[in-house]
Design a protein around this motif. Structure first.
Motif, PDB file in Angstrom:
ATOM      1  N   SER A  22       0.852  -1.193   0.000  1.00 45.36           N
ATOM      2  CA  SER A  22       0.000   0.000   0.000  1.00 45.36           C
ATOM      3  C   SER A  22       0.884   1.238   0.000  1.00 45.36           C
ATOM      4  O   SER A  22       1.854   1.311   0.769  1.00 45.36           O
ATOM      5  N   ALA A  23       0.519   2.204  -0.856  1.00 44.41           N
ATOM      6  CA  ALA A  23       1.281   3.454  -0.876  1.00 44.41           C
ATOM      7  C   ALA A  23       1.185   4.169   0.465  1.00 44.41           C
ATOM      8  O   ALA A  23       2.059   4.961   0.828  1.00 44.41           O
ATOM      9  N   ALA A  24       0.131   3.885   1.227  1.00 42.05           N
ATOM     10  CA  ALA A  24      -0.044   4.542   2.528  1.00 42.05           C
ATOM     11  C   ALA A  24       0.991   4.075   3.556  1.00 42.05           C
ATOM     12  O   ALA A  24       1.137   4.694   4.608  1.00 42.05           O
ATOM     13  N   GLY A  25       1.704   2.985   3.248  1.00 43.74           N
ATOM     14  CA  GLY A  25       2.722   2.502   4.177  1.00 43.74           C
ATOM     15  C   GLY A  25       3.847   3.501   4.387  1.00 43.74           C
ATOM     16  O   GLY A  25       4.370   3.655   5.494  1.00 43.74           O
ATOM     17  N   ARG A  26       4.232   4.216   3.318  1.00 46.45           N
ATOM     18  CA  ARG A  26       5.320   5.198   3.436  1.00 46.45           C
ATOM     19  C   ARG A  26       4.905   6.391   4.270  1.00 46.45           C
ATOM     20  O   ARG A  26       5.695   6.900   5.058  1.00 46.45           O
ATOM     21  N   GLY A  27       3.665   6.821   4.078  1.00 50.20           N
ATOM     22  CA  GLY A  27       3.166   7.950   4.874  1.00 50.20           C
ATOM     23  C   GLY A  27       2.450   7.428   6.100  1.00 50.20           C
ATOM     24  O   GLY A  27       1.251   7.681   6.268  1.00 50.20           O
ATOM     25  N   SER A  28       3.159   6.697   6.942  1.00 47.83           N
ATOM     26  CA  SER A  28       2.453   6.087   8.074  1.00 47.83           C
ATOM     27  C   SER A  28       3.236   6.253   9.365  1.00 47.83           C
ATOM     28  O   SER A  28       4.448   6.511   9.362  1.00 47.83           O
ATOM     29  N   THR A  29       2.531   6.085  10.465  1.00 49.51           N
ATOM     30  CA  THR A  29       3.169   6.156  11.785  1.00 49.51           C
ATOM     31  C   THR A  29       2.373   5.335  12.784  1.00 49.51           C
ATOM     32  O   THR A  29       1.185   5.064  12.563  1.00 49.51           O
ATOM     33  N   ALA A  84      -2.453   3.854  14.759  1.00 49.67           N
ATOM     34  CA  ALA A  84      -1.711   3.574  13.525  1.00 49.67           C
ATOM     35  C   ALA A  84      -2.425   4.344  12.423  1.00 49.67           C
ATOM     36  O   ALA A  84      -3.639   4.201  12.250  1.00 49.67           O
ATOM     37  N   VAL A  85      -1.665   5.190  11.726  1.00 48.64           N
ATOM     38  CA  VAL A  85      -2.270   5.996  10.661  1.00 48.64           C
ATOM     39  C   VAL A  85      -1.417   5.872   9.403  1.00 48.64           C
ATOM     40  O   VAL A  85      -0.181   5.910   9.476  1.00 48.64           O
ATOM     41  N   GLY A  86      -2.067   5.698   8.255  1.00 52.48           N
ATOM     42  CA  GLY A  86      -1.379   5.712   6.962  1.00 52.48           C
ATOM     43  C   GLY A  86      -2.147   6.604   6.001  1.00 52.48           C
ATOM     44  O   GLY A  86      -3.384   6.518   5.931  1.00 52.48           O
ATOM     45  N   LEU A  87      -1.430   7.480   5.283  1.00 54.75           N
ATOM     46  CA  LEU A  87      -2.093   8.417   4.376  1.00 54.75           C
ATOM     47  C   LEU A  87      -1.389   8.456   3.021  1.00 54.75           C
ATOM     48  O   LEU A  87      -0.177   8.273   2.941  1.00 54.75           O
ATOM     49  N   VAL A  88      -2.162   8.713   1.980  1.00 56.16           N
ATOM     50  CA  VAL A  88      -1.602   9.095   0.683  1.00 56.16           C
ATOM     51  C   VAL A  88      -2.167  10.480   0.381  1.00 56.16           C
ATOM     52  O   VAL A  88      -3.378  10.717   0.520  1.00 56.16           O
ATOM     53  N   ILE A  89      -1.261  11.401  -0.005  1.00 54.85           N
ATOM     54  CA  ILE A  89      -1.678  12.783  -0.314  1.00 54.85           C
ATOM     55  C   ILE A  89      -1.209  13.107  -1.725  1.00 54.85           C
ATOM     56  O   ILE A  89      -0.037  12.870  -2.064  1.00 54.85           O
ATOM     57  N   ASP A  90      -2.111  13.610  -2.557  1.00 54.86           N
ATOM     58  CA  ASP A  90      -1.738  13.828  -3.968  1.00 54.86           C
ATOM     59  C   ASP A  90      -0.994  15.163  -4.147  1.00 54.86           C
ATOM     60  O   ASP A  90      -0.763  15.907  -3.173  1.00 54.86           O
ATOM     61  N   GLY A  91      -0.658  15.469  -5.402  1.00 53.48           N
ATOM     62  CA  GLY A  91       0.144  16.653  -5.690  1.00 53.48           C
ATOM     63  C   GLY A  91      -0.554  17.962  -5.353  1.00 53.48           C
ATOM     64  O   GLY A  91       0.089  19.014  -5.265  1.00 53.48           O
TER      65      GLY A  91
END
Ligand SMILES: Cc1cc2nc3c(=O)[nH]c(=O)nc-3n(C[C@H](O)[C@H](O)[C@H](O)COP(=O)(O)OP(=O)(O)OC[C@H]3O[C@@H](n4cnc5c(N)ncnc54)[C@H](O)[C@@H]3O)c2cc1C
Ligand code: SF4
Length: 332
Positions: free
Chosen positions: A221-228, A246-253
């Motif tokens: 999941s791309a949200a893994g990189r933006g996670s804590t 536990a939070v994971g997010l994807v944020i676009d441009g």
């Protein structure tokens, strides 16, 4: 501790066969950091244990095109320092890093971590009434000290929290456990593994006594990189969560949240996914107000007791802080 029989079969097939023919109450033994503890306290008294700690089939961490795979026997210590887990699934690595102590993480396994039992003091003290340990005997926590008890998912029979950290990060990322038993292999979504106490607090998960967790799979999941994984506790190490997120997010441009995952730990009777809080962030820019609002939504159904009400605001702030940290990581 009562006497018990010990066996260490050499393969998963042999473990399954040993479990099939085992005496009622026989338990799987992995690192023993929970099970032996409870046996010494007299809370558990299995007639036999089947040791899976040295089974090579249960070890290894691998990354495929679609998922991250952990053997159930992987030691906790091997997860937090794994480079792929650390970089691609920061929340998973942090959930282990913030759990227990280094000595425990060197011994304890992931499978055992998922199935650890509650730390409710009345459950662990055999002099107290406890519906989980002794069904129908009552619940000493209902009139007792409930500072650490659950705000979410409790029943009139039990309000004990699920204590583990790793399962919280796993549930946020839609992990699955693969299990073997006499009928063969089956897969269970982590969200369906643990159950709320309801009218039978002694039942904590859906596994049969003859089923063995062999691996844990986490979809990429791309949200893994933006996670804590943010864990708030009474002291900075060696303590269970008062509240965690536990939070994971994807944020676009354009700065808009396009994927959102939030799970709560330490506050509920099982690992808790906060779906409505996740949805509140989707399609919007991530602001401090939006993060706080997500926390408020996550705890909207909280039902505090006498001494644990402070953990509602603590939980809201924990979610808000974790959302902001995940947001910063998502745009790195
Ligand atoms: C002082 C202390 C502090 C701790 N702090 C934390 C903390 O902050 N956060 C946290 O998450 N944990 C914490 N823990 C719990 C610790 O992480 C667990 O004890 C550990 O992960 C359990 O793993 P184990 O391999 O030792 O399991 P065991 O004790 O061997 O087994 C635990 C349970 O899982 C079952 N089991 C084990 N493996 C399998 C399998 N493959 N399939 C099916 N059933 C299985 C066993 O039958 C048993 O019921 C703490 C423990 C202690 C003692
Ligand atoms: S809260 Fe649950 S585990 Fe604790 S004493 Fe009550 S029944 Fe037992």
């Amino acid at each position: 501790m009562r006497p018990f029989a010990y066996a260490a079969p050499g393969s998963v097939d042999a473990v399954v066969e040993a479990l099939r023919t085992a005496r009622p109450g026989t338990k799987i033994l992995a690192g023993g950091t929970t099970l032996y503890d409870l046996m010494k306290l007299g809370v558990e008294a299995p007639p036999a244990v089947i040791d899976v700690h040295r089974l090579p089939e249960l070890t290894g961490i691998s990354v495929t095109d679609s998922e991250l795979v952990f053997g159930a026997g992987v030691r906790m210590a091997d997860v937090s320092d794994h480079p792929v887990v650390r970089d691609e699934y920061t929340a998973l690595a942090e959930s282990i890093w913030r759990a227990a102590s280094q000595q425990l993480r060197n011994m304890a396994t992931l499978g055992g971590n998922l199935l650890q039992r509650t730390r409710c003091g009345y459950f662990r003290g055999t002099e107290f009434a406890c519906n989980k340990r002794n069904p129908g005997s009552g619940c000493a926590a209902m009139e007792g000290h409930d500072r650490h008890h659950a705000l979410l998912g409790a029943s009139s029979l039990c309000s004990a929290t699920y204590a583990g950290d790793f399962a919280i990060a796993l549930i946020a990322f839609d992990a699955v456990v693969d299990v073997v038993g006499p009928a063969g292999e089956r897969s269970i979504a982590l969200a369906d593994l643990h159950v709320e106490p309801g009218d039978d607090p002694s039942r904590e998960h859906v596994l049969g006594p003859d089923e063995l967790i062999v691996r844990i799979r986490v979809p990429l999941s791309a949200a893994g990189r933006g996670s804590t994984y943010l864990k708030i506790r009474d002291r900075e190490s060696y303590a269970f969560a008062l509240a965690s997120a536990a939070v994971g997010l994807v944020i676009d441009g354009h700065g808009v949240v396009t994927e959102s995952r939030i799970a709560l730990g330490g506050v509920a009777t099982r690992p808790w996914r906060a779906v409505e809080a996740e949805q509140s962030l989707l399609g919007r820019p991530l602001t401090a107000e939006a993060a706080r609002r997500a926390g408020e939504i996550a705890f909207a159904a909280a039902r505090p007791g006498r001494a644990n009400g402070f953990r509602v605001e603590l939980g809201i702030r924990t979610v808000a802080d974790a959302v902001r940290t995940a947001g910063e990581r998502a745009v790195r």
